[in-house]
Design a protein around this motif. Structure first.
Motif, PDB file in Angstrom:
ATOM      1  N   ILE A 367       0.826  -1.203   0.000  1.00 56.48           N
ATOM      2  CA  ILE A 367       0.000   0.000   0.000  1.00 56.48           C
ATOM      3  C   ILE A 367       0.863   1.257   0.000  1.00 56.48           C
ATOM      4  CG2 ILE A 367      -0.223  -0.016   2.520  1.00 56.48           C
ATOM      5  CD1 ILE A 367      -2.944   1.103   0.026  1.00 56.48           C
ATOM      6  N   ASP A 368       2.021   1.210   0.686  1.00 52.03           N
ATOM      7  CA  ASP A 368       2.885   2.389   0.755  1.00 52.03           C
ATOM      8  C   ASP A 368       3.578   2.658  -0.582  1.00 52.03           C
ATOM      9  OD1 ASP A 368       2.210   2.782   3.400  1.00 52.03           O
ATOM     10  OD2 ASP A 368       3.876   1.584   4.168  1.00 52.03           O
ATOM     11  N   LEU A 391      -5.716  -0.848  -5.773  1.00 49.35           N
ATOM     12  CA  LEU A 391      -5.120  -2.156  -5.515  1.00 49.35           C
ATOM     13  C   LEU A 391      -6.178  -3.236  -5.414  1.00 49.35           C
ATOM     14  CD1 LEU A 391      -2.399  -1.104  -2.924  1.00 49.35           C
ATOM     15  CD2 LEU A 391      -1.960  -2.127  -5.156  1.00 49.35           C
ATOM     16  N   GLN A 392      -7.303  -2.905  -4.783  1.00 48.34           N
ATOM     17  CA  GLN A 392      -8.387  -3.882  -4.650  1.00 48.34           C
ATOM     18  C   GLN A 392      -8.954  -4.237  -6.020  1.00 48.34           C
ATOM     19  OE1 GLN A 392     -11.449  -2.758  -1.868  1.00 48.34           O
ATOM     20  NE2 GLN A 392     -12.888  -4.277  -2.626  1.00 48.34           N
ATOM     21  N   GLN A 401      -2.420  -6.000   0.803  1.00 48.74           N
ATOM     22  CA  GLN A 401      -1.983  -4.617   0.676  1.00 48.74           C
ATOM     23  C   GLN A 401      -1.017  -4.214   1.792  1.00 48.74           C
ATOM     24  OE1 GLN A 401      -5.174  -1.793   0.002  1.00 48.74           O
ATOM     25  NE2 GLN A 401      -6.322  -3.268  -1.240  1.00 48.74           N
ATOM     26  N   TYR A 402      -1.149  -4.867   2.924  1.00 50.23           N
ATOM     27  CA  TYR A 402      -0.273  -4.547   4.057  1.00 50.23           C
ATOM     28  C   TYR A 402       0.851  -5.567   4.222  1.00 50.23           C
ATOM     29  CZ  TYR A 402      -3.235  -0.663   5.246  1.00 50.23           C
ATOM     30  OH  TYR A 402      -3.903   0.540   5.189  1.00 50.23           O
ATOM     31  N   ASN A 403       1.033  -6.434   3.213  1.00 52.13           N
ATOM     32  CA  ASN A 403       2.196  -7.313   3.162  1.00 52.13           C
ATOM     33  C   ASN A 403       3.414  -6.542   2.667  1.00 52.13           C
ATOM     34  OD1 ASN A 403       1.232  -9.725   4.150  1.00 52.13           O
ATOM     35  ND2 ASN A 403       0.764 -10.581   2.138  1.00 52.13           N
ATOM     36  N   TYR A 404       4.585  -7.053   2.984  1.00 54.33           N
ATOM     37  CA  TYR A 404       5.814  -6.471   2.454  1.00 54.33           C
ATOM     38  C   TYR A 404       6.068  -6.997   1.041  1.00 54.33           C
ATOM     39  CZ  TYR A 404       6.728  -4.750   7.150  1.00 54.33           C
ATOM     40  OH  TYR A 404       6.629  -4.089   8.340  1.00 54.33           O
ATOM     41  N   VAL A 405       6.756  -6.187   0.249  1.00 52.53           N
ATOM     42  CA  VAL A 405       6.981  -6.520  -1.156  1.00 52.53           C
ATOM     43  C   VAL A 405       7.699  -7.859  -1.300  1.00 52.53           C
ATOM     44  CG1 VAL A 405       8.238  -5.814  -3.242  1.00 52.53           C
ATOM     45  CG2 VAL A 405       6.931  -4.129  -1.946  1.00 52.53           C
TER      46      VAL A 405
END
Length: 617
Positions: A367-368, A391-392, A401-405
């Motif tokens: 998300i960031d 994103l959705q 969305q709040y996972n790390y890349v």
């Protein structure tokens, strides 16, 4: 008869993430099976498990005894010192195998068989790995994205190769034309389970929609019942005796169903505030050449003129190395033109999705990454779309969305990169191979987005299905500065090409040529000098008993081997003479005319030899 492969109750997890649970399926001899799933749900992992490259948590995998498996990985690795030929197999002087290797590698545009693997690009190495799988003639072929790094000519050749004979095949591919033409069974991995559709891709689409419609009806019924049961649950506790415990338990199960979110409920994007003026871009007689490492000069464009229309959706197709990506980079100002000018309109705001654009901070959240570009995209009329909503739309759940890349799969990273391009709110999208590594559901969403996009679009892609859905105009790069300008999509172009051998009339300054050549022996294709000659049936194709080469065909094959050797020797002699620096101008002219004719003859004879060898196999 036992199946080639039988999978029962297979489960695989990575920590708290379950990829699939208790899945079962089987593959019989001669079946050609396509595996479909969203990015990050375990397609490549499942193939790796079946190929013995990775473990699993529970279940049973049973192969028929002595089954030989060939596995094409997404990113194969080789000893950088070994030659291309050695990477295919250790031939031990078996001339027939060496010749067959040459024919297959030629079709995959790998010409120097003694070149060290370390000197090849990633795409070339993937093509050598594909040749290796085909040449080892396994009982079960497992292919992970085989069409990545292939141009259209190679894809169509591979289609024909896999269609012929009684090969057994399991593959993952996003190429829906390929699925439709090659596969007779589709496996869909969805919601941790697997569904089997006994038909091609078109049949799968029909039956999948039926399954979704039935599920929708079930959810609608659950919602209606849920409202009734919710009222009952809200009553005072004393209104619910212990005898109604079963009803309370049933309510919570019902609640799970009623609150499910279907992917079909995704919002539709309508960027109604996008404005682009009438002046887009104009290529004013541009030319571009490159000098290769060996000193040969390659022409990309020659006196090319084109005036791009407002709201045009153009596709650019052609074989690898013909200059498609270079043309895009010239348009964007990243590569200078040699001659001529490219004039860009003042209102044009490019959004560029490149093949090299996947560069993220691995420790940043999804998300960031998008919010760093913008918090919102303005849609006009006071409406706006947040980073999370975008994103959705492209199937990133709130949790993802709040996972790390670093937790994302390759396909999910491609989706994230696409979102970063769209978040900049461009009015002219330039997409260079956007479909690589994207799952089919995401491709369908992207197709819908581009169909509704109220600006201009240029797409460079080898995905024929995607092109048919999105573009209404083609530039076909044929190489040596030759470009065909065709008013239609890819399928329309191919149909036109079959019935129009003469050059295509087009715009001033463009050059045109006959379409891509094909062997007059190619199965299911119209030859340049006559109708197609279908191959004789083989075992597993129906219509008769197993067939061997006739005496006449054996003699033809022997003669072809002699002819091919002679043509290759002549070709090498000409190439050496052209590079030698002692040849006269008249001799260079004669050799330059002979070389393309020689290549055509060599290709045709090589294809015929390969087809005869398939009958003999």
């Amino acid at each position: 008869m036992l199946p080639y492969l039988d999978v029962q109750h297979l489960t695989k997890s990575f920590g708290a993430l379950t990829l699939f649970r208790d899945i079962s399926f089987s593959i019989g001899e001669g079946q050609k099976v396509g595996l479909i799933a969203k990015n990050g749900t375990g397609k490549s992992t499942l193939l790796s498990i079946l190929a013995g490259k990775e473990g699993y948590d529970a279940g049973d995998i049973v192969f028929r005894r002595d089954l030989k498996i060939g596995f094409l990985e997404q990113s194969p690795t080789f000893d950088p010192e070994e030659t291309v030929l050695d990477a295919c197999f250790n031939h031990h002087g078996e001339e027939e195998k060496v010749l067959k290797a040459k024919q297959v590698l030629t079709q995959l545009k790998i010409s120097n068989l003694q070149q060290p693997m370390g000197q090849l690009s990633g795409g070339q190495q993937k093509r050598v790995a594909l040749a290796n799988v085909l040449l080892t003639e396994p009982d079960l072929i497992i292919l992970d994205e085989p069409t990545n790094h292939l141009d259209l000519e190679m894809i169509e050749w591979l289609e024909g190769y896999l269609q012929r004979g009684n090969r057994t095949l399991l593959m993952v591919t996003h190429d829906r034309f390929f699925l439709d033409r090659v596969c007779s069974v589709i496996l869909e991995l969805d919601d941790h389970t697997i569904y089997t559709y006994r038909g091609n891709y078109a049949y799968y689409l029909e039956k999948r929609q039926e399954r979704i419609d039935n599920r929708r009806a079930e959810i609608a019924r659950a919602n209606n019942l849920y409202r009734t049961e919710l009222e009952w649950m809200r009553r005072m506790p004393q209104a619910r005796g212990h005898k109604a415990k079963y009803r309370e338990d049933a309510f919570y199960e019902l609640e799970k169903v009623a609150k499910q979110r279907l992917e079909e409920r995704q919002l539709r994007l309508k960027s109604s505030n996008i404005y682009i003026g009438s002046k887009i871009f104009e290529c004013q007689y541009i030319s571009k050449k490159f000098t290769q490492n060996d000193g040969h000069e390659v022409t990309i464009l020659k006196d090319f003129y084109y005036n791009f229309s407002r709201f045009e959706k153009m596709g650019i197709v052609g074989n690898n190395g013909t200059g498609k990506s270079t043309f895009i980079k010239m348009l964007l100002g990243e590569v200078p033109v040699d001659e001529g000018h490219i004039i860009i309109g003042d209102t044009v705001k490019f959004g560029y999705f490149s093949q090299e654009g996947l560069q993220f901070n691995e420790q940043q959240k999804v998300i960031d990454i998008v919010r760093d570009i913008a918090e919102y995209v303005e849609l006009g009329g006071g409406k706006k779309l947040s980073a999370s909503q975008l994103l959705q739309y492209f199937l990133f759940t709130p949790e993802q969305q709040y996972n790390y890349v670093y937790k994302l799969s390759g396909g999910e990273r491609r989706k994230l990169y696409l979102c970063t391009v769209l978040m900049r709110n461009p009015n002219f999208l330039v997409l260079d191979e956007p479909t690589n590594d994207l799952d089919i559901v995401t491709l369908q969403i992207l197709e819908e987005y581009l169909q509704d996009f109220p600006g201009c679009v240029i797409v460079v892609s080898h995905d024929r299905y995607f092109m048919d859905k999105v573009v209404d105009h083609l530039l076909v790069f044929k190489g040596n500065g030759v470009i065909k300008d065709f008013p239609g999509n890819y399928t329309q172009y191919r149909e036109w090409e079959k019935t129009h051998p003469q050059p295509l009339p087009g715009k001033e300054g463009s050059e045109y040529s006959r379409g891509g050549k094909q062997s007059k022996y190619s199965q299911g294709e119209k030859a340049e000098d006559g109708p197609s000659t279908p191959l004789p049936r083989r075992e597993g194709q129906g219509g008769g008993s197993p067939r061997k080469l006739s005496y006449k065909e054996k003699r033809e094959m022997e003669q072809l081997e002699k002819d091919i050797a002679a043509l290759e020797a002549e070709k090498k002699q000409i190439e050496d003479a052209l590079c030698g620096g002692t040849t006269s101008v008249d001799e260079i002219t004669a050799m330059s005319k002979r070389l393309p004719l020689l290549n055509d003859e060599l290709d045709e004879k090589s294809m015929r030899w390969l087809e005869l060898s398939e009958i003999e196999a």
